[in-house]
Design a protein around this motif. Structure first.
Motif, PDB file in Angstrom:
ATOM      1  N   ILE B 144       0.769  -1.216   0.110  1.00 31.17           N
ATOM      2  CA  ILE B 144      -0.026  -0.035   0.000  1.00 31.17           C
ATOM      3  C   ILE B 144       0.789   1.163   0.162  1.00 31.17           C
ATOM      4  O   ILE B 144       1.932   1.042   0.220  1.00 31.17           O
ATOM      5  CB  ILE B 144      -1.041   0.132   1.254  1.00 31.17           C
ATOM      6  CG1 ILE B 144       0.068  -0.097   2.636  1.00 31.17           C
ATOM      7  CG2 ILE B 144      -1.935  -1.166   1.155  1.00 31.17           C
ATOM      8  CD1 ILE B 144      -1.039   0.093   3.691  1.00 31.17           C
ATOM      9  N   ALA B 145       0.324   2.333  -0.302  1.00 32.14           N
ATOM     10  CA  ALA B 145       0.939   3.575  -0.347  1.00 32.14           C
ATOM     11  C   ALA B 145       1.582   3.800   1.036  1.00 32.14           C
ATOM     12  O   ALA B 145       0.914   3.528   2.042  1.00 32.14           O
ATOM     13  CB  ALA B 145       0.173   4.773  -0.999  1.00 32.14           C
ATOM     14  N   VAL B 146       2.677   4.633   1.050  1.00 31.30           N
ATOM     15  CA  VAL B 146       3.175   5.245   2.348  1.00 31.30           C
ATOM     16  C   VAL B 146       3.519   6.775   2.367  1.00 31.30           C
ATOM     17  O   VAL B 146       3.853   7.168   1.194  1.00 31.30           O
ATOM     18  CB  VAL B 146       4.489   4.454   2.882  1.00 31.30           C
ATOM     19  CG1 VAL B 146       5.380   4.242   1.763  1.00 31.30           C
ATOM     20  CG2 VAL B 146       5.005   4.531   4.051  1.00 31.30           C
ATOM     21  N   THR B 148       5.698   9.219   5.130  1.00 34.79           N
ATOM     22  CA  THR B 148       6.356   9.483   6.602  1.00 34.79           C
ATOM     23  C   THR B 148       6.231  10.769   7.116  1.00 34.79           C
ATOM     24  O   THR B 148       6.195  11.752   6.362  1.00 34.79           O
ATOM     25  CB  THR B 148       7.776   8.568   6.340  1.00 34.79           C
ATOM     26  OG1 THR B 148       8.355   9.094   5.137  1.00 34.79           O
ATOM     27  CG2 THR B 148       7.670   7.209   6.367  1.00 34.79           C
ATOM     28  N   ARG B 164       4.045  16.356   4.826  1.00 34.83           N
ATOM     29  CA  ARG B 164       5.435  15.711   5.278  1.00 34.83           C
ATOM     30  C   ARG B 164       6.297  16.874   5.745  1.00 34.83           C
ATOM     31  O   ARG B 164       6.518  17.722   4.917  1.00 34.83           O
ATOM     32  CB  ARG B 164       5.799  15.004   4.234  1.00 34.83           C
ATOM     33  CG  ARG B 164       5.183  13.808   3.886  1.00 34.83           C
ATOM     34  CD  ARG B 164       6.045  13.008   2.674  1.00 34.83           C
ATOM     35  NE  ARG B 164       7.055  12.248   3.412  1.00 34.83           N
ATOM     36  CZ  ARG B 164       8.394  12.302   2.964  1.00 34.83           C
ATOM     37  NH1 ARG B 164       8.746  12.872   1.884  1.00 34.83           N
ATOM     38  NH2 ARG B 164       9.004  11.616   3.604  1.00 34.83           N
ATOM     39  N   GLU B 171       6.361  19.306   2.452  1.00 36.50           N
ATOM     40  CA  GLU B 171       5.510  18.520   1.277  1.00 36.50           C
ATOM     41  C   GLU B 171       4.161  18.484   1.379  1.00 36.50           C
ATOM     42  O   GLU B 171       4.006  17.989   2.446  1.00 36.50           O
ATOM     43  CB  GLU B 171       6.296  17.608   0.645  1.00 36.50           C
ATOM     44  CG  GLU B 171       7.935  17.345   0.507  1.00 36.50           C
ATOM     45  CD  GLU B 171       8.223  16.189  -0.081  1.00 36.50           C
ATOM     46  OE1 GLU B 171       9.340  15.919  -0.587  1.00 36.50           O
ATOM     47  OE2 GLU B 171       7.679  14.893   0.319  1.00 36.50           O
ATOM     48  N   ARG B 172       3.484  18.636   0.414  1.00 37.32           N
ATOM     49  CA  ARG B 172       2.038  18.221   0.295  1.00 37.32           C
ATOM     50  C   ARG B 172       2.072  17.041  -0.591  1.00 37.32           C
ATOM     51  O   ARG B 172       2.208  17.229  -1.837  1.00 37.32           O
ATOM     52  CB  ARG B 172       0.880  19.450   0.141  1.00 37.32           C
ATOM     53  CG  ARG B 172       0.653  20.178   1.334  1.00 37.32           C
ATOM     54  CD  ARG B 172      -0.967  20.858   1.189  1.00 37.32           C
ATOM     55  NE  ARG B 172      -0.792  21.503  -0.150  1.00 37.32           N
ATOM     56  CZ  ARG B 172      -1.710  21.351  -0.908  1.00 37.32           C
ATOM     57  NH1 ARG B 172      -2.743  20.270  -0.545  1.00 37.32           N
ATOM     58  NH2 ARG B 172      -2.191  21.864  -2.166  1.00 37.32           N
ATOM     59  N   VAL B 173       1.735  15.838  -0.022  1.00 32.66           N
ATOM     60  CA  VAL B 173       1.472  14.818  -1.066  1.00 32.66           C
ATOM     61  C   VAL B 173       0.267  14.202  -1.244  1.00 32.66           C
ATOM     62  O   VAL B 173      -0.502  14.119  -0.167  1.00 32.66           O
ATOM     63  CB  VAL B 173       2.282  13.612  -0.485  1.00 32.66           C
ATOM     64  CG1 VAL B 173       2.635  12.570  -1.496  1.00 32.66           C
ATOM     65  CG2 VAL B 173       4.077  14.370  -0.365  1.00 32.66           C
ATOM     66  N   ARG B 174      -0.107  13.540  -2.308  1.00 31.32           N
ATOM     67  CA  ARG B 174      -1.238  12.960  -2.648  1.00 31.32           C
ATOM     68  C   ARG B 174      -1.207  11.584  -2.589  1.00 31.32           C
ATOM     69  O   ARG B 174      -0.224  10.961  -3.106  1.00 31.32           O
ATOM     70  CB  ARG B 174      -2.080  13.114  -3.758  1.00 31.32           C
ATOM     71  CG  ARG B 174      -3.402  12.823  -4.197  1.00 31.32           C
ATOM     72  CD  ARG B 174      -3.650  12.873  -5.465  1.00 31.32           C
ATOM     73  NE  ARG B 174      -5.015  12.745  -5.798  1.00 31.32           N
ATOM     74  CZ  ARG B 174      -5.613  11.370  -6.101  1.00 31.32           C
ATOM     75  NH1 ARG B 174      -4.638  10.232  -5.850  1.00 31.32           N
ATOM     76  NH2 ARG B 174      -7.078  11.063  -6.357  1.00 31.32           N
ATOM     77  N   ILE B 175      -1.740  10.727  -1.650  1.00 32.40           N
ATOM     78  CA  ILE B 175      -1.780   9.243  -1.655  1.00 32.40           C
ATOM     79  C   ILE B 175      -2.993   8.621  -1.694  1.00 32.40           C
ATOM     80  O   ILE B 175      -3.919   9.034  -1.034  1.00 32.40           O
ATOM     81  CB  ILE B 175      -0.997   8.683  -0.438  1.00 32.40           C
ATOM     82  CG1 ILE B 175      -1.446   9.412   0.925  1.00 32.40           C
ATOM     83  CG2 ILE B 175       0.468   8.995  -0.277  1.00 32.40           C
ATOM     84  CD1 ILE B 175      -0.875   8.803   2.296  1.00 32.40           C
ATOM     85  N   PRO B 176      -3.210   7.582  -2.406  1.00 32.63           N
ATOM     86  CA  PRO B 176      -4.209   6.662  -2.677  1.00 32.63           C
ATOM     87  C   PRO B 176      -4.664   6.088  -1.444  1.00 32.63           C
ATOM     88  O   PRO B 176      -3.492   5.615  -0.918  1.00 32.63           O
ATOM     89  CB  PRO B 176      -3.921   5.829  -3.874  1.00 32.63           C
ATOM     90  CG  PRO B 176      -2.463   5.853  -3.943  1.00 32.63           C
ATOM     91  CD  PRO B 176      -1.921   6.949  -3.595  1.00 32.63           C
TER      92      PRO B 176
END
Ligand SMILES: Cc1cc2nc3c(=O)[nH]c(=O)nc-3n(C[C@H](O)[C@H](O)[C@H](O)COP(=O)(O)OP(=O)(O)OC[C@H]3O[C@@H](n4cnc5c(N)ncnc54)[C@H](O)[C@@H]3O)c2cc1C
Lengths: 339, 267
Positions: B144-146, B148, B164, B171-176
């Motif tokens: 699955i996506a991660v 940290t 993050r 950072e702004r990150v998009r994760i499914p």
């Protein structure tokens, strides 16, 4: 096929190689020479062409630049897929990466995929002569002791290494090495939906004690925020960065980015001046590789004196102002002498 | 939404004592606490639960029987269900073996592979081992996506947007989803147990999971399933030739230090 060779996982920041890569290469070079094998380095990212040459000059025999627009930003699963593919292909016996936010995310992911061991945050690396195994040393049990860890049978042997716990090798412009540029081997579509939306640089965090040549650090002996300014004044005079113990940070005298030690930053400056700090093992974990250490403490048995090259036993409220005065005086003299 | 929170019981940091002879940690049980960063993970789960109807929080821990106390504390704070991986077979697990057991346990209690309504949360690292490796390892094992070092999270339709903390900023990150996130201290302020939570905690069943329950054979669990081995524990020796001077009223020691600084071309 057997596993052989050392692979260093470099890092880039916006098209240029991050200096921690060169620290890792210095570590990797020592290990590779001891084993009599070659040293490879991989950097994953985008627009890396210009970086290969210096990586060779800093010690690598082979450089892999995994260069692809989809790899411009660190997305753990993408990078992990690329790194695991490369490891599967070249089968190094040792893989080293930096204990940065990226390395600490990527390496466990890759280790789990490969079903091999990983030792976090090593400060020492060596080769066991008899078995040719990697000896990975790291602070353990809250930093009270050091533990040496081996990976006897799983391969590769993998470790993350604390930034600034080693010095880069100087550039050797005559070194030869191969530079291999490859595109992403992994299917881009597989990771669709996973992407960086925004990166915000935060300059207030940017105190760079890690990059400073000189660090002046203070501890609880300074008694309060106001007298902590003695540390700041001395640092200003020496062109140094300000460091602090955890206690000083917890007391709110200075921000967390200045904390040196196990749960703060590791530094390795030319000169470290420690004022009113006891030298708890967790603090030493972050500064004992400094080239010259000077300590001021009123307790002659303080642990900091065990790692210091030069120690002054005395009340810092006398010693520090006097030191500041004398440095000002010496600077003035030099300036007038130069005139 | 199904929220899984991983908790570790650790020694209260100020109470870590060493056995000088054996080089091992002396643990007295009542001094143990929930790993502080795991409390931030639990708090983040509680906040998500409050904002998303029909959410449920399952907490999991691996450890000796007293670790169930940490799980009860989590229930007192608002978690719905708790499981403890508890068996001699788990002893001696390194990060890889620990991650393997916890990854299987998550799918075991979920009764299936994780899907887009599932999120696993854990602390960025434990204050005793300090590796921070178990979270990312579990994400790889569950495929699955991660994300940290997360200090903020918003859940949308089938995905999450996380913030993050990294070296140079954030950072702004998009994760499914499904995904695993590890959280930092700045994320939130952990809350306190509620009265109804305390009552629930008293009677909540805490099922124990064994390697057998998870289909783990002896060679892939505990010490024998751990690729790394601690071969030596030692106190570092310092090898410096220290010049130690007592500061007198004449300031001779400071004078010599200034000479040293001039010699080193610092001033
Ligand atoms: C898991 C864990 C992680 C940790 N991580 C870190 C870390 O990253 N960094 C860190 O620094 N600590 C860390 N610590 C805390 C560490 O154990 C110590 O508590 C801390 O370093 C002590 O800070 P200090 O030296 O400022 O204070 P103290 O230990 O209280 O020392 C103060 C010193 O000042 C001297 N002093 C007092 N007054 C004067 C005076 N007038 N003139 C001269 N000298 C004076 C005293 O003799 C004493 O030696 C960690 C602890 C744990 C358990």
């Amino acid at each position: 096929m057997d596993y052989s060779g050392v692979l260093v996982v470099g890092e880039q920041r916006g098209e240029s190689v991050h200096s921690v890569t060169y620290e890792l290469l210095a570590r990797g070079r020592t290990l590779a020479d001891k084993l009599g094998v070659s040293l490879a380095c991989v950097v994953i990212g985008h627009r890396l062409e210009a970086s290969g040459r210096e990586i060779v000059e800093r010690g690598a025999d082979v450089v892999y630049l995994v260069d692809d627009p989809s790899l411009e930003w660190f997305i753990p699963r993408r990078y992990s897929a690329e790194l695991a593919a490369l490891i599967g292909q070249i089968r190094p016996e040792i893989v080293l990466a930096a204990a940065t936010t990226a390395g600490r995310t990527l390496m466990p992911h890759v280790a789990a995929k490969l079903g091999t061991g990983l030792t976090a945050d090593c400060t020492g690396l060596d080769i066991d002569d008899k078995e040719r195994l990697l000896l990975q040393t790291r602070p353990a049990i809250g930093g009270n002791v050091m533990a040496t860890i081996k990976t006897p049978s799983a391969r590769p042997q993998m470790a993350t290494v604390r930034p600034k716990s080693a010095r880069p090798l100087p550039r050797d412009l005559g070194r030869h090495g191969d530079i291999v540029v490859r595109t992403a081997v992994c299917d881009n579509a597989q990771f669709a939906g996973e992407r960086l939306l925004e990166f915000v640089r935060d300059t207030s965090q940017d105190v760079s004690v890690q990059d400073a040549e000189i660090v002046v650090a203070g501890g609880k002996g300074l008694k309060n925020r106001d007298s902590f300014k003695l540390v700041e004044e001395l640092a200003g005079l020496l062109g140094a960065a300000v460091g602090a113990t955890r206690d000083a940070v917890d007391l709110g005298w200075i921000g967390y980015p200045h904390q040196i030690g196990l749960s703060g930053k590791t530094v390795s400056p030319r000169l470290y001046v420690a004022i009113g700090l006891s030298g708890a093992i967790q603090h030493l974990a972050g500064m004992q590789t400094s080239e010259t250490i000077v300590a001021i403490n009123k307790d002659k048995d303080a642990q900091i004196f065990k790692v210091a090259d030069y120690g002054i036993v005395g009340d810092l409220f006398d010693v520090a102002p006097e030191l500041i005065d004398k440095i000002k005086h010496a600077k003035n003299e030099r300036l007038s002498g130069a005139r | 939404m199904n929220l899984f929170v991983l908790l570790k019981q650790v020694p209260g940091t100020s109470n870590v004592k060493m056995d000088e002879k054996t080089g091992t940690m002396v643990r007295t049980d009542h001094e143990n606490v929930i790993n502080p960063l795991d409390e931030n993970a639990l708090e983040a789960a509680l906040e998500l639960k409050r904002s998303i109807d029909g959410s449920k929080i399952t907490v999991l821990s691996m450890g000796p029987p007293p670790a169930s106390r940490a799980l009860r504390e989590a229930i007192a704070m608002g978690a719905d269900e708790a499981h403890l991986l508890c068996h001699r077979g788990f002893a001696g697990s390194d990060t890889l073996a620990t991650a393997r057991a916890l990854a299987l346990a998550i799918e075991h209690v979920a009764g299936r592979k994780l899907g887009p309504s599932d999120l696993v949360l854990c602390g960025e690292r434990a204050t005793d081992g300090e590796t921070g490796q178990v979270g990312p390892m579990i994400s790889a094992m569950l495929d699955i996506a991660v994300a940290t070092y997360v200090r903020g999270i918003r859940v949308k339709e089938g995905h999450a947007v996380v913030e993050r903390v990294v070296e140079e900023g954030f950072e702004r990150v998009r994760i499914p989803l499904p995904a695993l996130v590890t959280v930092v201290k700045d994320m939130n302020e952990p809350g306190f147990p509620t009265l109804s939570g305390k009552l629930a905690a008293r009677t909540a069943p805490i099922p124990l999971l064994t390697p057998d329950d998870l289909g783990l054979t002896q060679d892939i669990v505990g010490l024998s399933g751990s690729p790394t081995r601690v071969v030596q524990v030692f106190r570092p020796k310092f090898t410096r030739d220290t010049v130690l001077r007592q500061q007198d009223s004449g300031g001779a020691a400071v004078g010599l230090l200034v000479d040293l600084l001039i010699e080193k071309e610092v001033i």
